[in-house]
Scaffold this active site. Sequence first.
Site, mmCIF file in Angstrom:
data_model
loop_
_atom_site.group_PDB
_atom_site.id
_atom_site.type_symbol
_atom_site.label_atom_id
_atom_site.label_comp_id
_atom_site.label_asym_id
_atom_site.label_seq_id
_atom_site.Cartn_x
_atom_site.Cartn_y
_atom_site.Cartn_z
ATOM 1 N N CYS A 59 -3.999 13.277 13.114
ATOM 2 C CA CYS A 59 -4.715 12.023 12.887
ATOM 3 C C CYS A 59 -4.445 11.208 14.147
ATOM 4 C CB CYS A 59 -4.249 11.313 11.636
ATOM 5 S SG CYS A 59 -2.684 10.511 11.871
ATOM 6 N N LYS B 123 0.853 -1.211 0.000
ATOM 7 C CA LYS B 123 0.000 0.000 0.000
ATOM 8 C C LYS B 123 0.880 1.250 0.000
ATOM 9 C CE LYS B 123 -1.603 1.724 4.055
ATOM 10 N NZ LYS B 123 -1.265 3.128 4.313
ATOM 11 N N ASN B 124 1.933 1.243 0.810
ATOM 12 C CA ASN B 124 2.750 2.444 0.973
ATOM 13 C C ASN B 124 3.738 2.665 -0.167
ATOM 14 O OD1 ASN B 124 1.305 2.992 3.203
ATOM 15 N ND2 ASN B 124 2.887 2.391 4.671
ATOM 16 N N ASP C 239 5.226 0.446 11.734
ATOM 17 C CA ASP C 239 3.943 -0.126 11.303
ATOM 18 C C ASP C 239 3.781 -1.574 11.758
ATOM 19 O OD1 ASP C 239 3.817 1.600 8.089
ATOM 20 O OD2 ASP C 239 3.458 2.251 10.152
ATOM 21 N N ARG D 53 -3.649 11.060 4.848
ATOM 22 C CA ARG D 53 -2.546 12.012 4.879
ATOM 23 C C ARG D 53 -1.664 11.868 3.654
ATOM 24 N NH1 ARG D 53 2.302 12.347 6.380
ATOM 25 N NH2 ARG D 53 3.101 14.189 7.464
ATOM 26 N N ARG E 140 -8.452 0.066 5.210
ATOM 27 C CA ARG E 140 -7.560 1.036 4.573
ATOM 28 C C ARG E 140 -6.297 0.368 4.057
ATOM 29 N NH1 ARG E 140 -6.269 6.430 7.647
ATOM 30 N NH2 ARG E 140 -5.032 6.492 5.766
ATOM 31 N N ASP F 1 6.003 19.896 7.413
ATOM 32 C CA ASP F 1 7.017 20.953 7.319
ATOM 33 C C ASP F 1 8.226 20.519 6.501
ATOM 34 O OD1 ASP F 1 7.237 19.180 9.526
ATOM 35 O OD2 ASP F 1 8.914 20.366 10.278
ATOM 36 N N LEU F 2 8.630 19.260 6.583
ATOM 37 C CA LEU F 2 9.825 18.816 5.834
ATOM 38 C C LEU F 2 9.548 18.825 4.323
ATOM 39 C CD1 LEU F 2 10.976 15.885 8.155
ATOM 40 C CD2 LEU F 2 11.699 18.277 8.188
ATOM 41 N N ILE G 249 9.008 6.835 16.305
ATOM 42 C CA ILE G 249 8.628 7.534 15.079
ATOM 43 C C ILE G 249 7.410 8.429 15.285
ATOM 44 C CG2 ILE G 249 7.991 7.262 12.646
ATOM 45 C CD1 ILE G 249 10.761 6.149 13.202
ATOM 46 N N ARG H 121 1.637 14.846 12.883
ATOM 47 C CA ARG H 121 2.078 14.507 11.523
ATOM 48 C C ARG H 121 2.085 15.709 10.579
ATOM 49 N NH1 ARG H 121 -0.522 9.061 9.759
ATOM 50 N NH2 ARG H 121 1.279 9.087 8.388
ATOM 51 N N PRO H 122 2.944 16.705 10.849
ATOM 52 C CA PRO H 122 3.039 17.879 9.994
ATOM 53 C C PRO H 122 3.659 17.539 8.637
ATOM 54 C CG PRO H 122 4.786 17.897 11.602
ATOM 55 C CD PRO H 122 3.932 16.720 11.923
HETATM 56 C C1 EPZ Z 1 4.821 6.778 5.963
HETATM 57 O O1 EPZ Z 1 4.134 7.871 6.547
HETATM 58 C C2 EPZ Z 1 3.838 5.628 5.950
HETATM 59 N N1 EPZ Z 1 2.682 6.005 5.128
HETATM 60 C C3 EPZ Z 1 3.394 5.307 7.382
HETATM 61 O O2 EPZ Z 1 2.530 4.184 7.335
HETATM 62 C C4 EPZ Z 1 4.642 4.936 8.178
HETATM 63 O O3 EPZ Z 1 4.260 4.693 9.519
HETATM 64 C C5 EPZ Z 1 5.642 6.092 8.128
HETATM 65 O O4 EPZ Z 1 5.964 6.398 6.752
HETATM 66 C C6 EPZ Z 1 6.942 5.764 8.845
HETATM 67 O O5 EPZ Z 1 7.526 4.641 8.265
HETATM 68 C C7 EPZ Z 1 2.808 5.954 3.772
HETATM 69 O O6 EPZ Z 1 3.851 5.625 3.239
HETATM 70 C C8 EPZ Z 1 1.596 6.322 2.992
HETATM 71 P P1 EPZ Z 1 7.175 10.072 7.810
HETATM 72 P P2 EPZ Z 1 4.774 9.350 6.477
HETATM 73 O O7 EPZ Z 1 7.098 11.311 6.995
HETATM 74 O O8 EPZ Z 1 5.481 9.533 5.203
HETATM 75 C C9 EPZ Z 1 7.376 13.362 11.190
HETATM 76 C C10 EPZ Z 1 0.533 3.004 7.697
HETATM 77 O O9 EPZ Z 1 0.072 2.494 8.718
HETATM 78 N N2 EPZ Z 1 7.305 14.318 10.078
HETATM 79 O O10 EPZ Z 1 8.305 9.115 7.599
HETATM 80 O O11 EPZ Z 1 3.705 10.303 6.850
HETATM 81 C C11 EPZ Z 1 6.093 12.566 11.347
HETATM 82 O O12 EPZ Z 1 5.194 13.295 12.165
HETATM 83 C C12 EPZ Z 1 1.160 4.381 7.732
HETATM 84 O O13 EPZ Z 1 0.567 2.441 6.564
HETATM 85 C C13 EPZ Z 1 7.526 15.664 10.336
HETATM 86 O O14 EPZ Z 1 7.761 16.054 11.465
HETATM 87 O O15 EPZ Z 1 5.820 9.253 7.673
HETATM 88 C C14 EPZ Z 1 6.576 11.303 12.004
HETATM 89 O O16 EPZ Z 1 6.685 11.527 13.392
HETATM 90 C C15 EPZ Z 1 1.029 4.999 9.113
HETATM 91 N N3 EPZ Z 1 7.454 16.550 9.308
HETATM 92 C C16 EPZ Z 1 7.985 11.107 11.423
HETATM 93 O O17 EPZ Z 1 8.373 12.382 10.897
HETATM 94 C C17 EPZ Z 1 7.202 16.162 8.020
HETATM 95 O O18 EPZ Z 1 7.165 17.021 7.113
HETATM 96 C C18 EPZ Z 1 8.039 10.103 10.290
HETATM 97 O O19 EPZ Z 1 7.078 10.499 9.352
HETATM 98 C C19 EPZ Z 1 6.970 14.791 7.770
HETATM 99 C C20 EPZ Z 1 7.041 13.889 8.815
#
Ligand code: EPZ
Length: 421
Positions: free
Chosen positions: A119, A22-23, A309, A95, A401, A127-128, A331, A124-125
């Site tokens: 969520c 899915k991801n 996950d 998201r 989902r 900003d990056l 995370i 889950r901002p």
């Molecule tokens: C992806 O989410 C996955 N979703 C998530 O799976 C997975 O848990 C996550 O990566 C971590 O492996 C998809 O790929 C669709 P991140 P993502 O950006 O990209 C913070 C599931 O169950 N962050 O790696 O949103 C964030 O808040 C889902 O399938 C910022 O601060 O995760 C988190 O604490 C849940 N600023 C950490 O970084 C940003 O701009 C990692 O987030 C982006 C993220």
Amino acid sequence: MDRILIRGGVPLEGVVEIGGAKNAALPLMAASLLTDEPLVLENVPDVADVGTMRRLLQMLGVEARHPPLAAHTLVLQCPEVLDTTAPYDLVRRMRASVLVLGPLLVRAGEARVSLPGGCAIGPRPIDLHLEGLSRMGAEITLEGGYVHARAPRGLKGAVIRFPKPSVGATENLMMAAALARGTTVIEEAAQEPEIVDLAQCLRAMGARIEGAGTSRIEIEGVERLSGARHRILPDRIETGTYAMAAAITGGRLELRGTRLDLLGAAAEVLDEAGVVLEEIEGGIRAARSPRGLVGTDVMTLPFPGFATDLQAQFMALMCIAEGAAMITETIFENRFMHVPELARMGARITVHGATALVRGVPKLVGAPVMATDLRASVSLVLAGLAAEGETEVNRIYHLDRGYERLEQKLAAVGARIERLP
Ligand code: EPZ
């Protein structure tokens, strides 16, 4: 509101087909915006999030269709972008909608994407994502809960260093950089297998990308990208989930269409915890070790570390292990919502901030429980499969989902499980 009823205690035996990730499917679908030619994706999982992304892309001007008799193949084509807004009601539900930001920006010169809002598993901002795109020359403003990004003269390559790895931000910037002028370097990039899969597809479309899967990715922008055909990699989270279903029920499952290397460090942790994983032709065999389940400490980390996950599923497994397990979630801020629900089934878990201490109990007892987020929901199903008596899991739209035909796949290997309207 659908719910699932499970009568636990049956060791699962048989074969489970593992679907496409899915991801990986979600960013790959967004990549269809980068060209006006058809992008053919194979091994697409039939899950709700893919449906949501498909609806969003269709609003933006992407035509989406399944070739006849190929339910898991999706043909996406965007002859021209008709709209550049990802609306709040879609983004708040998923998201990952934010993944259209980069592609829209380089294809149409602008994008309006609703801020995701919090969520269940934390704020889950994004900003990056935004900092990276503005370093590439995008003008970004926040208006009424929407990010408004503009790049009328396109984007230019830049060096972007993340303070910590972000899967989504790495994907958004990789797609934007593919059509930017000049070279982009992403440092502290996410290394998940889904990033490698996206890079492979983008290269098949004509992109110049090196280093995907490492912490440094270099992308040399090109003028345009063509269509391609790409088979999505197996879902490593579905793989880990069913491997733990075999172990928690004391059964043995053959997981077809997946690979052990996709689990990263989780393979070693599961082995230590008493989940025997064996590579076989075309898949993995999973079973509980003869020495039983053993309390094992784990810390979730970016890939190749133990996947966040898989944390909730692992906690369910540790509930009936010998001894204690300390589970640290690094995370997401709030990814322990399954704890009170597992406790209702007799689990002994103490949470201190980002760490949960699980003390193994001889058995769990079935109870009505509430699903909260996608992976917490499936941990309750795992607990129900092992528990004595009946477990009713409510709000299982969360499950739909990310898991295709979960109850059918489990019933086919002996689980007493049914979905009730
Ligand atoms: C992806 O989410 C996955 N979703 C998530 O799976 C997975 O848990 C996550 O990566 C971590 O492996 C998809 O790929 C669709 P991140 P993502 O950006 O990209 C913070 C599931 O169950 N962050 O790696 O949103 C964030 O808040 C889902 O399938 C910022 O601060 O995760 C988190 O604490 C849940 N600023 C950490 O970084 C940003 O701009 C990692 O987030 C982006 C993220």
